[in-house]
Motif scaffolding. Sequence first.
Motif, PDB file in Angstrom:
ATOM      1  N   THR A  59     -10.135   3.410   5.272  1.00  0.00           N
ATOM      2  CA  THR A  59     -10.771   4.563   5.893  1.00  0.00           C
ATOM      3  C   THR A  59     -10.375   4.583   7.352  1.00  0.00           C
ATOM      4  OG1 THR A  59     -12.895   5.695   6.265  1.00  0.00           O
ATOM      5  CG2 THR A  59     -12.886   3.309   6.488  1.00  0.00           C
ATOM      6  N   VAL A  60     -10.439   5.749   7.974  1.00  0.00           N
ATOM      7  CA  VAL A  60     -10.141   5.893   9.401  1.00  0.00           C
ATOM      8  C   VAL A  60     -11.307   6.638  10.043  1.00  0.00           C
ATOM      9  CG1 VAL A  60      -8.558   6.825  11.123  1.00  0.00           C
ATOM     10  CG2 VAL A  60      -7.653   5.903   8.982  1.00  0.00           C
ATOM     11  N   THR A  72       0.804  -1.229   0.000  1.00  0.00           N
ATOM     12  CA  THR A  72       0.000   0.000   0.000  1.00  0.00           C
ATOM     13  C   THR A  72       0.833   1.273   0.000  1.00  0.00           C
ATOM     14  OG1 THR A  72      -0.192   0.052   2.420  1.00  0.00           O
ATOM     15  CG2 THR A  72      -1.883  -1.173   1.201  1.00  0.00           C
ATOM     16  N   ALA A 122      -9.196   3.984  -2.519  1.00  0.00           N
ATOM     17  CA  ALA A 122     -10.047   3.330  -1.528  1.00  0.00           C
ATOM     18  C   ALA A 122     -11.447   3.110  -2.087  1.00  0.00           C
ATOM     19  CB  ALA A 122     -10.100   4.153  -0.246  1.00  0.00           C
ATOM     20  N   HIS A 167      -1.942   0.226   4.924  1.00  0.00           N
ATOM     21  CA  HIS A 167      -2.813   1.380   5.103  1.00  0.00           C
ATOM     22  C   HIS A 167      -4.288   0.965   5.078  1.00  0.00           C
ATOM     23  CE1 HIS A 167       0.938   3.275   3.842  1.00  0.00           C
ATOM     24  NE2 HIS A 167       0.477   4.430   4.295  1.00  0.00           N
ATOM     25  N   PRO A 168      -5.094   1.455   6.022  1.00  0.00           N
ATOM     26  CA  PRO A 168      -6.534   1.163   5.975  1.00  0.00           C
ATOM     27  C   PRO A 168      -7.216   1.942   4.857  1.00  0.00           C
ATOM     28  CG  PRO A 168      -6.040   2.653   7.782  1.00  0.00           C
ATOM     29  CD  PRO A 168      -4.716   2.263   7.189  1.00  0.00           C
ATOM     30  N   GLU A 186      -8.773  -2.781  11.665  1.00  0.00           N
ATOM     31  CA  GLU A 186      -7.476  -2.220  12.028  1.00  0.00           C
ATOM     32  C   GLU A 186      -6.987  -2.934  13.284  1.00  0.00           C
ATOM     33  OE1 GLU A 186      -7.708   2.212  12.162  1.00  0.00           O
ATOM     34  OE2 GLU A 186      -9.669   1.837  11.244  1.00  0.00           O
ATOM     35  N   ARG A 225      -8.026   8.415  -1.219  1.00  0.00           N
ATOM     36  CA  ARG A 225      -9.487   8.264  -1.288  1.00  0.00           C
ATOM     37  C   ARG A 225      -9.944   7.627  -2.603  1.00  0.00           C
ATOM     38  NH1 ARG A 225     -12.407  10.768   2.667  1.00  0.00           N
ATOM     39  NH2 ARG A 225     -11.351  12.364   3.921  1.00  0.00           N
ATOM     40  N   GLN A 270      -2.833   8.830   7.030  1.00  0.00           N
ATOM     41  CA  GLN A 270      -3.229   7.686   7.848  1.00  0.00           C
ATOM     42  C   GLN A 270      -3.973   6.608   7.062  1.00  0.00           C
ATOM     43  OE1 GLN A 270      -5.056   8.737  11.644  1.00  0.00           O
ATOM     44  NE2 GLN A 270      -4.211  10.778  11.410  1.00  0.00           N
ATOM     45  N   ARG A 271      -4.222   6.842   5.779  1.00  0.00           N
ATOM     46  CA  ARG A 271      -5.056   5.889   5.050  1.00  0.00           C
ATOM     47  C   ARG A 271      -4.609   5.820   3.597  1.00  0.00           C
ATOM     48  NH1 ARG A 271      -9.040  10.379   6.244  1.00  0.00           N
ATOM     49  NH2 ARG A 271      -8.846  11.765   4.453  1.00  0.00           N
ATOM     50  N   HIS A 286      -0.995   0.420  10.539  1.00  0.00           N
ATOM     51  CA  HIS A 286      -0.642   1.817  10.310  1.00  0.00           C
ATOM     52  C   HIS A 286      -1.214   2.775  11.347  1.00  0.00           C
ATOM     53  CE1 HIS A 286       1.081   5.053   8.044  1.00  0.00           C
ATOM     54  NE2 HIS A 286      -0.083   5.609   7.780  1.00  0.00           N
ATOM     55  N   THR A 287      -2.468   2.621  11.743  1.00  0.00           N
ATOM     56  CA  THR A 287      -3.063   3.522  12.727  1.00  0.00           C
ATOM     57  C   THR A 287      -2.692   3.152  14.153  1.00  0.00           C
ATOM     58  OG1 THR A 287      -5.079   2.186  12.715  1.00  0.00           O
ATOM     59  CG2 THR A 287      -5.030   4.110  11.265  1.00  0.00           C
TER      60      THR A 287
END
Length: 502
Positions: free
Chosen positions: A360-361, A318, A379, A357-358, A418, A376, A372-373, A399-400
């Motif tokens: 969404t956060v 990612t 995603a 990386h997620p 997460e 967009r 942090q993600r 990551h978070t």
Amino acid sequence: MRCCFSAPLAALSALPSPCEVVRSGALLAPTLLRAAAAALHGPARKSHHRHPDTLAAVHLELGTLTEDSAVITWYTGIPGTDDGLGHMLPAVTEGEVVYGTHPARLDRSAAEDRPTAHHQVELTGLEPGQTYYYQARSRGRAATPTPLHLIRGNAVGTNLYGLGSSGGPYSFTTPQPPPGRHLLSIALCNDLHVGETTSGLMAGVPLLRGVAQEPGLAPYPEIMSRALVEEARRRGADLLLAAGDISAGGAPRDLAEAKRILDGFGPHGQDYFVVRGNHDRPRRRGDDDAFRDGFLGGEGPAYFARDLGGLRIIGLDTYEKDGNGADAGGLGAEQLSWFRARLKEHRDQPTIVFGHHPLTVRDSLFPVSRGQRLGRRQARSILEAYAAAPGVFLHHAGHTHRNKRTVLPQAPHVTLQEVSAVKDYPGGFCLLRIHSGGYALNHYKTSSAAAREWGERSRRVAGGLWPHHALGRSVTDRNSMTAHDLSGISPVRLTAPCPASG
């Protein structure tokens, strides 16, 4: 120097919205003021003027809750003492949990086998769907919960019973087990950060000191990573997936040490798999790619697909891009095309996706920035692919550095999980137990003595606010059960790697 704190406040080049800054600033202001005072006056002195038999039992947490077990942790310290970081010195003593099915009849008990200050008691033989009431005690003193008032959270139970009193009893209701027969278990982990020396360094917030290991002790990322391997095996994991930031900065020696530790679980590419995080990339263009050399044999893409008896595992890179690691994650165009094609080709195959990386956060205590993600646009593209691929049931990200379960309306059949960092509080991994009719996700703290000590020490990251962020707002953010048809999976082990294009 690359920041060790790769989640909140680190991505200065990707600023959060003004509303998020105002909201988080109001919450963070008291902590920043306390940190400023500490920086001006130096660390507090350790005090031993209280009688050593006096103790406080604090930081009670219900870390794990399955259909038939619960793991409860707390800390005992000497009131009036200070270890230099605003934390009580440890009080070594016994610990027990009394519990029952009625708050006035706590007629069962479970105790530790030796005195400690870092208590961990596991309740076993519980009944699914039953409400239990419990109290954790040390030397007759009832333990009080980790406060999560800033996020309106609950660290000790699945309902509010007991939270208005001091010392409980508190309560939880055990979930139902996943339907069907057990097929296999997978340990989900991330953010080992091998090579890191200070936890919680915040870019742009110099008054919030990071937390370092006590002098003379082994490096904390190595302690926590070794404890991860041991605990995952002890809890019955058949496979381990590590979702990035294996190292603190991509140094060859750190990635080599991380691989030596993970090899204790079994052969890479067979018993465990890793994907790259932003911290695992070379620091400068043209530097040797130690992650590729160590884990990929020096060639091939850092993303892949594997088949495990009908279960498809897809690992994503990612941060397949140039950058300093603080900006949004991103897949290269070729990888994204490959990924979408794989999902479309076998849209009904049971599939787990993991990457650093997620997508969404949501619901963060700290300002949420692009860094942090995943970007967009990508995603959204991935969520659209999930919506058309009913076989995908889990997306695991790191990551978070927090435990957070999210389900989005665009793809309601996919759990976005997460998982908190291996390297520091709360420390550990998430055990995914796959059954033919569903799956359970349960977070386990690593339980070695050294891991417990560092976990307690490192909870003071972010001026003491770290539990509000990392533990999980609710027990269900780190423990959940979902019904899902997974009957196409066979209970077998992976015996040979498949090509990434397969």
